[in-house]
Design an enzyme around this catalytic site. Structure first.
Site, mmCIF file in Angstrom:
data_model
loop_
_atom_site.group_PDB
_atom_site.id
_atom_site.type_symbol
_atom_site.label_atom_id
_atom_site.label_comp_id
_atom_site.label_asym_id
_atom_site.label_seq_id
_atom_site.Cartn_x
_atom_site.Cartn_y
_atom_site.Cartn_z
ATOM 1 N N TRP A 1 4.556 -0.538 0.774
ATOM 2 C CA TRP A 1 5.324 -1.775 0.953
ATOM 3 C C TRP A 1 5.392 -2.579 -0.339
ATOM 4 C CZ3 TRP A 1 8.527 -1.620 4.706
ATOM 5 C CH2 TRP A 1 8.218 -0.943 5.890
ATOM 6 N N ASP B 1 2.859 -11.051 0.649
ATOM 7 C CA ASP B 1 3.224 -10.498 1.944
ATOM 8 C C ASP B 1 1.960 -10.517 2.800
ATOM 9 O OD1 ASP B 1 3.914 -8.946 4.122
ATOM 10 O OD2 ASP B 1 4.817 -7.335 2.946
ATOM 11 N N LYS C 1 3.195 -8.339 14.203
ATOM 12 C CA LYS C 1 1.816 -7.859 14.155
ATOM 13 C C LYS C 1 0.895 -8.907 14.790
ATOM 14 C CE LYS C 1 3.518 -5.372 10.241
ATOM 15 N NZ LYS C 1 3.360 -3.961 10.532
#
Lengths: 373, 373
Positions: B110, B178, B202
């Site tokens: 990511w 992030d 999440k």
């Protein structure tokens, strides 16, 4: 509390059986032992949900096989940028690096916003506008020039309550249309369009899901600098799973489409929508207190604005404000017009039962009597 | 079916009381006579929902008043583009018109994707990477240069299961992070960051909602050609209502935050998360069949990858595939590792009860016995 009749322009009323099923499946959907909200988007549990929703949408709308269906985020507003970025922008962005020419027909505030966003990347031409009469009609649409990249219209104008009665003939130039507030309200010949897009929060499901239907040959032309999330080629290549899609919205849309299919699909909902809108427009025609500001030939089936006939502006505003308030007290909610245009508006999407329209008319008749016309 | 223990990395398990309340309120929320999915985002019914969610998030995370909270769409992946576009890009985009310099630390797939998207608009510098050992550790983070536009890290790496134990000292250069897979899992000093962002799917709620927390002075620097939907100034100026926000996701997030507050907030959930992860890592330490591939000093509290110790690759793969399958049959689902790295992974977000972790360990002990180590 009893369920209200919700005339909101979006997010808006959903079919009660859909909500009841969503509630029943909230902690355990399809025997998966989990909510759809908890399902991994790449799991065997979610696969039939997203594939089923696409199959139903294709069936109900008659989407030809050479069109891709994408489930995206960002609302119709993000499509205002994605269409020029993918269909017509150049290898550089910015005011000094325009792309190709694209045509926009200005039929309201959203059409104008679409053109403004496009102008950041392409050379926008606006050959027709109905701004001169507050967007209360659809202007004649001139033919595009052969080299134009695409031709954009807003098929149904949510705020002003107009819709295109026929489609402009754009020849080989792809027709792009915002169908947020009329998708699945009546038949649409998909093959006449290059791109169709709709925010879900009117006729499809909850806010946060955007449906794009795009002809395959229009995919793959974005310049290299366009962000991955804004590229049709990426989303199409990954089956709308380049990143996590708005899974729960897709699930609810699937339930709405099932409801629509069981009702009889587009033929049945078209009859019902015509009946609902017909009742309401006929009432407005004969009313002495209320009237439609929209030209007859292009009135929307979904969004029906109306105003009080009272000539004095202050008295009119007082009446209209009171109307909206008293209607809400009767369980007829969200009837205020858009903040930019004022007046009232009844949005009667697919999921609004005819009983809701009848209850609204009954209330208006009563209000008319009480307020002495 | 009985509820499963869902170890999915996202979308992932939600607190059962949240789902039960959502189900109970599905057709009539807060006495409004409508579902939250049906509420106009500008209605008096929705206002307390979005304002309440923001207030709770501010309270639980201790967000200082000079930070704005935005509720957006597009996932963390769209932030990969929005951060460079808003903080550092120039008046032209494209390969020949780079913006300022920005630092990216490569700690996983990511982080790499974030840098790749940024490179479309800014001059990306990657002074440290843990790619040499398959991202199983967090590399030492060099200081930025004074003129750098920002410094980007991925605080918790969902796929490889690492997290930053401490924060890099970036001086006056804004730190961007992030925090998708660790938001609200343990305390975080927001004031040390310029921008924080997280996909909701999440620790917060359903997919389709993205939370951005940004220091006010970093808003308002996007060049004029940046699409409206990708501009922090537009979203901040309109209170996340430039267009229709993902209303239902915001509502569910509000319920999750209420659940977390009632549990005792960050101090309580931190203890619980340490206990859950502690149990699991201790089990892995002594196991002869399973092991953690991640360096001890930077192991994630949320995502715990593990592999079989079996040396023969074919036999290992067979064992791991069978493990995932047999676990699923016992109601322990989504334990396969990310398709790019293989092996197994247990994501144990806030909503995973400790009983789920215990059940998984018990199953692993049983599997270890049966499979003869």
């Amino acid at each position: 509390m009893k369920r209200v009749y919700n005339f909101s322009p979006g997010p808006s009323v959903l079919p009660l059986p859909v909500l009841e099923r969503a509630a029943a499946e909230m902690t355990d959907a399809n025997g998966a032992g989990q909510s759809v909200m908890e399902m991994s988007h790449r799991s065997k549990d979610f696969k039939p949900i997203i594939e089923g929703a696409e199959a139903l949408l294709r069936e109900l709308m008659g989407i030809p096989p050479n069109y891709r269906v994408l489930f995206l985020q960002g609302g119709a507003s993000l499509q205002f940028s994605m269409i020029p970025l993918n269909l017509a922008s150049g290898e550089q962005a910015g005011p000094e690096a325009p792309g190709k020419k694209a045509v926009y027909i200005e039929t309201g505030i959203w059409a104008k916003k679409a053109a403004a966003e496009a102008a950041k990347f392409v050379d926008v031409s606006v050959p027709a506008s109905s701004k001169d009469r507050a967007y209360t009609y659809i202007p004649a649409a001139p033919a595009p020039e052969p080299g134009d990249a695409y031709y954009h219209i807003t098929l149904n104008n949510t705020i002003v309550g107009t819709k295109w009665a026929g489609l402009p003939d754009t020849g080989p130039v792809p027709l792009a249309a915002d169908i947020s507030s009329c998708i699945l309200s009546e038949p649409l010949e998909v093959a006449k369009f290059g791109v169709l897009y709709a925010g879900a929060q009117k006729n499809l499901g909850p806010a946060g899901l955007t449906v794009v239907i795009i002809r395959e040959d229009l995919i793959g032309h974005a310049p290299s600098w366009v962000p991955a999330l804004l590229r049709y080629d990426i989303h199409a290549g990954e089956g709308s799973m380049y990143n996590t899609p708005p899974c729960y919205g897709i699930y609810i849309m699937g339930l709405v489409l099932e409801w629509l299919k069981n009702l009889g699909g587009l033929p049945a909902i078209t009859r019902l929508n015509q009946e609902k809108a017909g009742l309401f427009y006929r009432y407005l025609e004969q009313s002495r207190l209320f009237r439609s500001p929209v030209e007859k030939s292009c009135r929307s089936l979904m969004n029906i604005p109306f105003v009080c006939t009272e000539a004095d502006p202050a008295r009119r505003e007082e009446l209209e404000t009171r109307f909206v308030k008293e209607a809400a007290a009767q369980g007829l909610v969200n009837l205020a017009g858009h903040r930019l245009v004022g007046g009232m508006r009844a949005s009667i999407y697919n999921a609004m039962p005819i009983e809701g329209v009848r209850a609204l008319i009954q209330f208006m008749e009563q209000f008319e009597k009480t307020n002495g016309k």
